[in-house]
Design a protein around this motif. Structure first.
Motif, PDB file in Angstrom:
ATOM      1  N   MET A   1       0.672  -1.237  -0.121  1.00  0.00           N
ATOM      2  CA  MET A   1       0.111  -0.115   0.078  1.00  0.00           C
ATOM      3  C   MET A   1       0.778   1.215  -0.102  1.00  0.00           C
ATOM      4  SD  MET A   1      -3.334  -0.428   1.836  1.00  0.00           S
ATOM      5  CE  MET A   1      -3.131  -1.256   3.225  1.00  0.00           C
ATOM      6  N   LEU A   2       0.175   2.352  -0.132  1.00  0.00           N
ATOM      7  CA  LEU A   2       0.985   3.649  -0.218  1.00  0.00           C
ATOM      8  C   LEU A   2       1.306   4.244   1.205  1.00  0.00           C
ATOM      9  CD1 LEU A   2      -1.470   5.255  -2.844  1.00  0.00           C
ATOM     10  CD2 LEU A   2       0.754   4.121  -3.256  1.00  0.00           C
ATOM     11  N   GLU A   3       2.280   4.605   1.498  1.00  0.00           N
ATOM     12  CA  GLU A   3       2.723   5.056   2.813  1.00  0.00           C
ATOM     13  C   GLU A   3       2.239   6.566   3.054  1.00  0.00           C
ATOM     14  OE1 GLU A   3       4.287   3.317   5.301  1.00  0.00           O
ATOM     15  OE2 GLU A   3       3.935   1.715   4.315  1.00  0.00           O
ATOM     16  N   ASP A   4       1.698   7.037   4.264  1.00  0.00           N
ATOM     17  CA  ASP A   4       1.360   8.359   4.536  1.00  0.00           C
ATOM     18  C   ASP A   4       2.430   8.805   5.327  1.00  0.00           C
ATOM     19  OD1 ASP A   4      -0.987   9.081   3.323  1.00  0.00           O
ATOM     20  OD2 ASP A   4      -2.180   7.693   4.647  1.00  0.00           O
ATOM     21  N   LYS A   5       2.877  10.184   5.053  1.00  0.00           N
ATOM     22  CA  LYS A   5       3.712  10.938   5.730  1.00  0.00           C
ATOM     23  C   LYS A   5       3.220  11.360   7.069  1.00  0.00           C
ATOM     24  CE  LYS A   5       5.257  13.693   2.771  1.00  0.00           C
ATOM     25  NZ  LYS A   5       5.716  14.730   1.705  1.00  0.00           N
ATOM     26  N   GLU A   6       4.069  11.467   8.156  1.00  0.00           N
ATOM     27  CA  GLU A   6       3.446  12.362   9.434  1.00  0.00           C
ATOM     28  C   GLU A   6       2.907  13.719   8.993  1.00  0.00           C
ATOM     29  OE1 GLU A   6       2.849  11.777  12.882  1.00  0.00           O
ATOM     30  OE2 GLU A   6       2.974   9.913  11.977  1.00  0.00           O
ATOM     31  N   PRO A   7       1.977  13.884   9.451  1.00  0.00           N
ATOM     32  CA  PRO A   7       1.368  15.351   8.987  1.00  0.00           C
ATOM     33  C   PRO A   7       1.862  16.760   9.814  1.00  0.00           C
ATOM     34  CG  PRO A   7      -0.348  14.284  10.304  1.00  0.00           C
ATOM     35  CD  PRO A   7       0.988  13.229  10.097  1.00  0.00           C
ATOM     36  N   THR A   8       2.589  17.637   9.172  1.00  0.00           N
ATOM     37  CA  THR A   8       2.872  18.635   9.531  1.00  0.00           C
ATOM     38  C   THR A   8       1.588  19.606   9.234  1.00  0.00           C
ATOM     39  OG1 THR A   8       4.396  18.973   7.998  1.00  0.00           O
ATOM     40  CG2 THR A   8       5.201  18.573  10.261  1.00  0.00           C
ATOM     41  N   LYS A   9       1.970  21.075   9.819  1.00  0.00           N
ATOM     42  CA  LYS A   9       0.739  21.811   9.580  1.00  0.00           C
ATOM     43  C   LYS A   9       0.913  23.200   9.005  1.00  0.00           C
ATOM     44  CE  LYS A   9      -2.476  19.786  12.911  1.00  0.00           C
ATOM     45  NZ  LYS A   9      -1.844  18.521  13.266  1.00  0.00           N
ATOM     46  N   THR A  10       0.609  23.482   8.020  1.00  0.00           N
ATOM     47  CA  THR A  10       0.776  24.852   7.055  1.00  0.00           C
ATOM     48  C   THR A  10      -0.844  24.829   6.550  1.00  0.00           C
ATOM     49  OG1 THR A  10       2.861  24.088   6.093  1.00  0.00           O
ATOM     50  CG2 THR A  10       1.933  26.007   5.347  1.00  0.00           C
ATOM     51  N   THR A  11      -1.079  26.411   6.917  1.00  0.00           N
ATOM     52  CA  THR A  11      -2.566  26.418   6.423  1.00  0.00           C
ATOM     53  C   THR A  11      -2.467  26.962   4.981  1.00  0.00           C
ATOM     54  OG1 THR A  11      -2.385  28.724   7.091  1.00  0.00           O
ATOM     55  CG2 THR A  11      -3.312  27.386   8.560  1.00  0.00           C
ATOM     56  N   ILE A  12      -3.416  26.584   4.125  1.00  0.00           N
ATOM     57  CA  ILE A  12      -3.508  26.752   2.730  1.00  0.00           C
ATOM     58  C   ILE A  12      -3.569  28.465   2.483  1.00  0.00           C
ATOM     59  CG2 ILE A  12      -3.957  24.767   1.282  1.00  0.00           C
ATOM     60  CD1 ILE A  12      -6.921  25.052   2.003  1.00  0.00           C
ATOM     61  N   ASP A  13      -4.377  29.086   3.322  1.00  0.00           N
ATOM     62  CA  ASP A  13      -4.536  30.671   3.016  1.00  0.00           C
ATOM     63  C   ASP A  13      -3.209  31.307   3.083  1.00  0.00           C
ATOM     64  OD1 ASP A  13      -5.892  29.265   5.153  1.00  0.00           O
ATOM     65  OD2 ASP A  13      -6.422  31.309   6.101  1.00  0.00           O
ATOM     66  N   SER A  14      -2.346  30.784   3.946  1.00  0.00           N
ATOM     67  CA  SER A  14      -0.770  31.408   3.942  1.00  0.00           C
ATOM     68  C   SER A  14      -0.192  31.293   2.691  1.00  0.00           C
ATOM     69  CB  SER A  14      -0.092  30.619   5.271  1.00  0.00           C
ATOM     70  OG  SER A  14       0.307  29.302   4.924  1.00  0.00           O
ATOM     71  N   LEU A  15      -0.572  30.323   1.751  1.00  0.00           N
ATOM     72  CA  LEU A  15       0.199  30.272   0.621  1.00  0.00           C
ATOM     73  C   LEU A  15      -0.459  31.120  -0.591  1.00  0.00           C
ATOM     74  CD1 LEU A  15       1.476  27.295   1.395  1.00  0.00           C
ATOM     75  CD2 LEU A  15       1.461  27.153  -0.985  1.00  0.00           C
ATOM     76  N   GLY A  16      -1.787  31.092  -0.680  1.00  0.00           N
ATOM     77  CA  GLY A  16      -2.614  31.927  -1.753  1.00  0.00           C
ATOM     78  C   GLY A  16      -2.818  30.885  -2.938  1.00  0.00           C
ATOM     79  N   GLU A  17      -3.685  31.134  -3.455  1.00  0.00           N
ATOM     80  CA  GLU A  17      -4.132  29.999  -4.792  1.00  0.00           C
ATOM     81  C   GLU A  17      -3.076  29.712  -5.686  1.00  0.00           C
ATOM     82  OE1 GLU A  17      -7.487  31.151  -6.980  1.00  0.00           O
ATOM     83  OE2 GLU A  17      -7.049  29.914  -8.546  1.00  0.00           O
ATOM     84  N   PHE A  18      -2.360  30.672  -6.157  1.00  0.00           N
ATOM     85  CA  PHE A  18      -1.399  30.492  -7.078  1.00  0.00           C
ATOM     86  C   PHE A  18      -0.294  29.671  -6.726  1.00  0.00           C
ATOM     87  CE2 PHE A  18      -3.444  34.584  -8.723  1.00  0.00           C
ATOM     88  CZ  PHE A  18      -4.290  33.869  -9.551  1.00  0.00           C
ATOM     89  N   ALA A  19       0.193  30.316  -5.542  1.00  0.00           N
ATOM     90  CA  ALA A  19       1.413  29.353  -4.951  1.00  0.00           C
ATOM     91  C   ALA A  19       1.028  28.047  -4.686  1.00  0.00           C
ATOM     92  CB  ALA A  19       1.891  29.982  -3.611  1.00  0.00           C
ATOM     93  N   LEU A  20      -0.219  27.797  -4.437  1.00  0.00           N
ATOM     94  CA  LEU A  20      -0.680  26.440  -4.104  1.00  0.00           C
ATOM     95  C   LEU A  20      -0.884  25.657  -5.386  1.00  0.00           C
ATOM     96  CD1 LEU A  20      -2.106  24.290  -2.220  1.00  0.00           C
ATOM     97  CD2 LEU A  20      -4.226  25.248  -2.763  1.00  0.00           C
ATOM     98  N   ILE A  21      -1.191  26.120  -6.392  1.00  0.00           N
ATOM     99  CA  ILE A  21      -1.424  25.395  -7.786  1.00  0.00           C
ATOM    100  C   ILE A  21       0.235  25.064  -8.092  1.00  0.00           C
ATOM    101  CG2 ILE A  21      -1.867  25.526  -9.948  1.00  0.00           C
ATOM    102  CD1 ILE A  21      -4.440  27.272  -9.256  1.00  0.00           C
ATOM    103  N   GLU A  22       0.777  26.284  -8.283  1.00  0.00           N
ATOM    104  CA  GLU A  22       2.533  25.887  -8.462  1.00  0.00           C
ATOM    105  C   GLU A  22       2.924  24.839  -7.636  1.00  0.00           C
ATOM    106  OE1 GLU A  22       4.773  28.765  -9.915  1.00  0.00           O
ATOM    107  OE2 GLU A  22       6.616  27.723  -9.113  1.00  0.00           O
ATOM    108  N   HIS A  23       2.967  24.847  -6.491  1.00  0.00           N
ATOM    109  CA  HIS A  23       3.456  23.856  -5.361  1.00  0.00           C
ATOM    110  C   HIS A  23       3.007  22.436  -5.733  1.00  0.00           C
ATOM    111  CE1 HIS A  23       5.275  22.946  -1.539  1.00  0.00           C
ATOM    112  NE2 HIS A  23       4.251  22.148  -1.439  1.00  0.00           N
ATOM    113  N   LEU A  24       1.576  22.225  -6.037  1.00  0.00           N
ATOM    114  CA  LEU A  24       1.020  21.049  -6.129  1.00  0.00           C
ATOM    115  C   LEU A  24       1.500  20.306  -7.647  1.00  0.00           C
ATOM    116  CD1 LEU A  24      -2.458  21.379  -4.621  1.00  0.00           C
ATOM    117  CD2 LEU A  24      -0.622  20.406  -3.583  1.00  0.00           C
ATOM    118  N   THR A  25       1.438  21.536  -8.433  1.00  0.00           N
ATOM    119  CA  THR A  25       1.619  20.766 -10.090  1.00  0.00           C
ATOM    120  C   THR A  25       3.135  20.771 -10.402  1.00  0.00           C
ATOM    121  OG1 THR A  25       1.283  23.022 -10.732  1.00  0.00           O
ATOM    122  CG2 THR A  25      -0.635  21.434 -10.548  1.00  0.00           C
TER     123      THR A  25
END
Ligand code: ADP
Ligand code: MG
Length: 345
Positions: A1-25
């Protein structure tokens, strides 16, 4: 199966939409010549030589998945795979996907990264390019929508409507496992709710749990059919359950059908867990769903091409138009199939 990483916490609004898209893609690389332009512009540019098939599916938290037993990485993987399955069910090769996502601020950046890790892994595994999508916030919960595209080979797309009387009905892999995997996970989750110290032991259910959490689409079967120079007369993927998919094929092709209980391909783990849960394996095989196997019909004269292949099982044949699609039991009783909620007999 796929391993999940230990979660740390960064809120998504601290990034903003464009940075989020760039980060994910940013790790979405282009691997296919048919992807001329990928993520970053107003639209992607694609170039397929023949016909293109396109399909979309939406997954809504609380309706299609429950994060209590669906790890985020698996969710991303499964969201892509179930869409690719629809493309393969057309006898096409999946080529590109687009992923749209609505997330509430309950989700951290790290959580969304997990979903995307699953999405990227599925794309890599199946050789498809992630070429776009949309990202928005939601008031509540998580919604994921995946659109998949595929290229049809020269032999053409296979529709649900092409089966004729006397065609053989064939299914890939084995059936019912994903449903029993879910039953195991639900049971473990109930125990966990009462006793959070409880460590689930899923070892003896590993195959079934994997069928539920990490389903695979049958790209290999579509390739095999090409190699065998075998074009099914009709095809569908099993997302809702064998019984209802058979009914779709029959209705759209205007034929009846006989399927044989004693021909159903069932995994030994599936059979023993059905016994443990006191569930009838035939009932579950017919109505379980989420197996993502391919169900297709072939001309009788093509039987030799698939004979002896362990991945493909003939479970019945198509009958004349007026005939009700039916199950022939081990006791040789003939029982009409039901689309849903098959009752044990
Ligand atoms: P627009 O304002 O034109 O909708 P966006 O800023 O939403 O553009 O998207 C910019 C680029 O990023 C586009 O190529 C889009 O397809 C892609 N994109 C946006 N969200 C996602 C996502 N969740 N997954 C993959 N690609 C995305
Ligand atoms: Mg957009």
């Amino acid at each position: 199966m796929l391993e999940d990483k230990e979660p740390t916490k960064t809120t998504i609004d601290s990034l903003g939409e464009f940075a989020l898209i760039e980060h994910l893609t940013k790790s979405a690389t282009v691997s296919l010549p048919s992807t001329i332009l990928s993520i970053g512009d107003d639209a992607a540019v694609l170039k397929h030589h023949g016909e293109t098939v396109v399909s979309t599916d939406m997954l809504v938290e609380g309706v299609h998945f429950d994060l209590a037993y669906m790890p985020l990485k698996h969710l991303g993987y499964k969201a892509v795979v179930v869409n690719l399955s629809d493309i393969y069910a057309m006898n096409a090769q999946a080529t590109q996907v687009l992923v749209s996502m609505a997330v509430s601020n309950r989700f951290t950046l790290e959580a969304i990264e997990e979903i995307y890790a699953g999405i990227h892994l599925a794309c890599k595994t199946y050789g498809v390019d992630l070429v776009g999508g949309d990202t928005t916030s939601s008031k509540q919960g998580l919604q994921l929508s995946v659109t998949a595209l595929g290229a049809v080979s020269k032999t053409g797309a296979v529709l649900r409507s092409g089966a004729v009387e006397n065609d053989l009905l064939v299914v890939s892999g084995d059936i019912g496992g994903a449903y029993m995997g879910l039953q195991v996970l639900v049971r473990e989750n109930e125990v966990y709710k009462v006793n959070p110290q409880h460590k689930p032991d899923l070892e003896s259910y590993s195959y079934l749990v994997e069928r539920q959490l990490k389903p695979e689409a049958r790209k290999d079967v579509v390739q095999l059919l090409q190699e065998l120079d075998l074009k099914p007369t009709a095809m569908i993927d099993i997302s809702d359950g064998l019984s209802s998919e058979i009914m779709h094929l029959c209705k759209q092709s205007g034929v009846g059908c006989r399927v044989y209980e004693n021909k159903f391909p069932l995994d030994p783990q599936f059979i023993s867990v059905c016994e443990e849960f006191k569930l009838d394996s035939t009932t579950i095989a017919l109505s379980g769903g989420e197996d993502y196997e391919l169900l297709f019909t072939i001309k009788q004269e093509d039987f030799d091409k698939i004979k002896g292949n362990p991945n493909l099982t003939v479970i019945g044949y198509m009958t004349s138009k007026g005939d009700v699609p039916s199950l022939v039991t081990r006791a040789e009783e003939v029982i009409p199939l039901k689309a849903q909620g098959w009752k044990a007999f």
